[in-house]
Design a protein around this motif. Structure first.
Motif, short mmCIF file in Angstrom:
data_model
loop_
_atom_site.label_atom_id
_atom_site.label_comp_id
_atom_site.label_asym_id
_atom_site.label_seq_id
_atom_site.Cartn_x
_atom_site.Cartn_y
_atom_site.Cartn_z
N ALA A 131 0.82 -1.21 0.00
CA ALA A 131 0.00 0.00 0.00
C ALA A 131 0.86 1.26 0.00
CB ALA A 131 -0.94 -0.02 1.20
N ARG A 132 1.96 1.26 0.78
CA ARG A 132 2.84 2.44 0.79
C ARG A 132 3.47 2.64 -0.59
NH1 ARG A 132 0.79 1.56 5.04
NH2 ARG A 132 -0.80 2.57 3.79
N ASN A 133 3.87 1.52 -1.22
CA ASN A 133 4.46 1.62 -2.56
C ASN A 133 3.44 2.16 -3.57
OD1 ASN A 133 6.90 0.56 -1.65
ND2 ASN A 133 6.39 -1.54 -2.29
N LEU A 134 2.21 1.67 -3.47
CA LEU A 134 1.17 2.12 -4.39
C LEU A 134 0.83 3.59 -4.17
CD1 LEU A 134 -0.87 1.40 -6.60
CD2 LEU A 134 -2.46 0.69 -4.81
N GLU A 135 0.69 3.98 -2.92
CA GLU A 135 0.43 5.39 -2.61
C GLU A 135 1.52 6.29 -3.18
OE1 GLU A 135 -1.51 4.18 1.73
OE2 GLU A 135 0.37 5.32 1.61
N SER A 136 2.76 5.89 -2.98
CA SER A 136 3.88 6.70 -3.48
C SER A 136 3.85 6.81 -5.00
CB SER A 136 5.22 6.08 -3.04
OG SER A 136 5.34 6.11 -1.63
N ALA A 137 3.52 5.70 -5.67
CA ALA A 137 3.46 5.71 -7.13
C ALA A 137 2.36 6.64 -7.62
CB ALA A 137 3.23 4.29 -7.66
N LEU A 138 1.17 6.55 -7.03
CA LEU A 138 0.05 7.38 -7.48
C LEU A 138 0.31 8.86 -7.22
CD1 LEU A 138 -2.94 5.13 -6.33
CD2 LEU A 138 -1.94 5.31 -8.62
N HIS A 139 0.89 9.18 -6.06
CA HIS A 139 1.22 10.58 -5.77
C HIS A 139 2.33 11.09 -6.69
CE1 HIS A 139 -1.19 11.98 -2.30
NE2 HIS A 139 -1.37 10.68 -2.11
N ALA A 140 3.28 10.24 -7.03
CA ALA A 140 4.33 10.65 -7.96
C ALA A 140 3.75 10.92 -9.35
CB ALA A 140 5.42 9.59 -8.04
N MET A 141 2.80 10.08 -9.77
CA MET A 141 2.12 10.35 -11.05
C MET A 141 1.43 11.70 -11.01
SD MET A 141 0.31 6.66 -11.79
CE MET A 141 1.26 5.13 -11.85
N TRP A 142 0.76 11.98 -9.88
CA TRP A 142 0.07 13.26 -9.75
C TRP A 142 1.07 14.43 -9.79
CZ3 TRP A 142 -4.67 14.96 -10.29
CH2 TRP A 142 -4.98 16.25 -9.86
N ASP A 143 2.18 14.29 -9.09
CA ASP A 143 3.18 15.35 -9.07
C ASP A 143 3.72 15.61 -10.48
OD1 ASP A 143 2.84 15.58 -6.35
OD2 ASP A 143 4.61 14.41 -5.83
#
Length: 605
Positions: free
Chosen positions: A580-592
């Motif tokens: 979940a932490r990895n997925l959250e980081s990926a989605l937020h990086a996409m947003w950034d």
């Protein structure tokens, strides 16, 4: 039909009002359509046509109880074949295939040339796993309407379930020729091509782009969204998941533990199921979604407006080219970022799909050109397996008691290509006494069993070396692994969910190295669970050699069996919080990245 009795200055017949109501319903202006139906019914309470149309309006709005009530009332007053047909559609959408099949059958009895009813009867029979009956129903449609491309598409789907891949591919090709603007045969074919991978990744991508262009021409992509150009700090990212498999299904099993582990301060989930069938797994994951909105009966534009109205930041397609997908919705680009994960394993072909989520094993360096989408790699695995809550205990190594090794494969027979049969037959020839246990729902059909026996017989392997079993409930299915020493993954389309389940039941999996995402799936699972290269063969001869060597190494297998469940549970494959932490980081990086590009575009403007 009589004129309505009214004091209104302008009188309209009931037929005229219902025709207008039907047009409004088709345009999804349901309030206005219902008002006209009620106008007719106020004057003529027993008007079966108005009651029937009122039922259709309720159905299109998702009010299935009211739809059934109204349609049953209409049938009682006028048992017409089209009324039974409508009721069958409502039952099918509401996951009542037996009732749907009965309705469509009654419609064909009342109107023997009712091609649409035969077509939907076949679809209901397929949902009931009555595949031979479904084939007959679709053939009846083609007898009545030889140019019916949709019937050829449905026929192909039933043939695939009966392990008739070449015939299915031919039927999909005919379907496309007859209905070139109908995207479903192209989508179904793209999925089925992975069973044999005789097509190069480059040719697959060309065909996927062709599909993407087709659905793209029918869409009107949104060009702006109600989003800011600041990092997502004021609220969590709104992430929508579109799928028909938010239930007991591989997608459901891989999502179940993840959705519960996501930080709600960082990710807010919105569920958009594409069909109505729900089960206990659905009920267990629903509380983790802020909103749950079925789009099963929505048009693409209505679903796109729903997503846009919900101000979704990232929309995830969890189906790809599998059953009940809504890839055509993604062509409308209702969210600023769109991602393919975890239900597919190749390019969707849509230019509007921004990313495909994978890991270093399924998306190795050098294979980026296989995708329209930009690859995004999670650090451990792109899958997180949800362990069964009440799985059977891992039993002792069967070969210790049996005196011979039992190899196993649990999954779709369509993955068992001629090359796989040849490899497994060679293993059995080189290991006297070895057994091969194949468990597949397709083996419930006698002709499929006979065909499987015949395929091995052609390689010199008798039926006495095979143990063939059909469908079981999940508990019995998992317990069947206690009769297997080593699981053999097929190729080029390897085991996925079944590989994870095998490891959980203490049974190691032997697979072959692939050359594209779909053929790397078992590699990713084995690496993530800590088995690594020792269980991944480089080619067919290495695969055969490794299997043969295992047959004489009972002590190694016994030690591994005793520890494999604990090893799998402790690995990233089952670590939902870590995933979940990895997925959250990926989605937020996409947003950034998205925000950075918007800022750059504004400065340049």
């Amino acid at each position: 039909m009589s004129e309505l009795k009214s004091t209104e200055p302008s009188l309209e017949t009931a037929d005229t009002l219902l025709a207008r109501a039907d047009t409004l319903c088709r345009a999804e202006r349901f309030d206005e359509a219902e008002e006209l139906c009620r106008t007719v019914l106020d004057a003529e309470p027993g008007n079966a046509a108005a009651i029937h149309l009122h039922g259709i309006v309720a159905y299109r709005r998702g009010d299935y109880d009211l739809a059934v009530e109204r349609l049953m009332d209409a049938i009682t007053r006028a048992p017409r074949p089209d009324y039974y047909f409508t009721l069958g559609n409502v039952m099918a959408t509401n996951n009542r295939p037996a009732a749907a099949a009965e309705c469509f059958s009654l419609a064909t009895q009342l109107q023997p040339d009712y091609a649409d009813a035969y077509n939907n009867l076949g679809t209901a029979q397929r949902a009931l796993k009555q595949y031979h009956d479904a084939v007959q129903s679709f053939c009846k449609v083609l007898e009545l309407q030889p140019q019916n491309g949709r019937a050829y598409n449905n026929l192909a789907n039933a043939l695939l379930e009966l392990n008739e891949l070449p015939a299915a591919l031919e039927a999909w090709a005919i379907a496309h020729q007859l209905a070139p603007d109908y995207p479903e045969p192209l989508s179904n074919r793209l999925f089925a091509l992975h069973y044999e991978n005789q097509m190069s990744p480059e040719q697959y991508l060309a065909d996927a782009r062709y599909f993407g262009d087709l659905v793209g021409r029918a869409a009107q992509p949104f060009r702006s969204w109600l989003v800011t150009t600041t990092p997502r700090t004021d609220r969590p990212l709104r992430v929508g998941i579109v799928s028909g498999d938010l239930r007991r299904h591989p997608v459901g099993y891989f999502l179940a533990s993840v959705v519960g582990a996501l930080d709600k301060q960082r990710i807010e989930l919105f569920g958009y199921p594409t069909r109505m069938n729900e089960d206990e797994l659905t009920e267990s994951i629903k509380p983790h979604f802020s909103q749950w909105q079925s789009i099963a009966t929505m048009s693409d534009i209505a679903a796109a407006q729903q997503v846009r109205g919900d101000q979704i930041d990232i929309l995830i397609d969890a189906s790809g080219h599998t059953t009940s997908n809504r890839l055509s919705l993604f062509a409308w680009k209702p969210a600023p970022i769109q991602v393919s994960w975890p239900g597919y394993f190749a390019s969707t072909g849509l230019a509007t799909m921004d990313y495909v989520l994978g890991d270093p094993h399924v998306l190795p360096e050098g294979e980026e050109a296989h995708f329209v989408e930009k690859p995004w790699r999670l650090p451990d695995s792109y899958l997180c397996f949800t362990p069964p809550q009440e799985a059977p205990e891992v039993g002792p190594l069967p070969m210790t008691k049996n005196g011979f090794i039992t190899f196993g494969y649990f999954g779709r027979l369509t993955k068992v290509t001629d090359s796989v049969i040849a490899a497994w037959a060679e293993i059995l020839r080189r290991v006297p006494g070895a057994q091969l246990f194949i468990k597949s729902a397709q083996l419930d059909f006698e002709d499929v069993r006979d065909m499987t026996v015949a395929r091995f017989a052609a390689q010199g392997i008798g039926a006495d070396r095979l143990l063939l079993e059909g469908f079981s409930g999940r508990d019995l299915y998992l317990d069947a692994y206690n009769r297997v020493d080593v699981t053999l993954s097929p190729f080029p389309y390897p085991s996925g969910t079944t590989a994870a389940e095998s490891l959980w039941m203490g049974v190691p999996v032997l697979c072959r190295k692939g050359d594209r995402f779909s053929s790397h799936i078992a590699e990713s699972i084995l690496h993530t669970a800590g088995l690594g290269d020792a269980w991944i063969a480089n080619d067919q001869q290495d695969y055969i050699g490794k299997a043969v060597a295992l047959a004489s190494d009972a002590s190694r297998l016994a030690v591994l069996r005793a520890s494999l469940r604990a090893q799998t549970l402790a690995s990233p494959l089952c670590d939902a919080p870590r995933f979940a932490r990895n997925l959250e980081s990926a989605l937020h990086a996409m947003w950034d990245d998205y925000i950075a590009k918007r800022r750059l575009t504004k400065r340049e403007a």
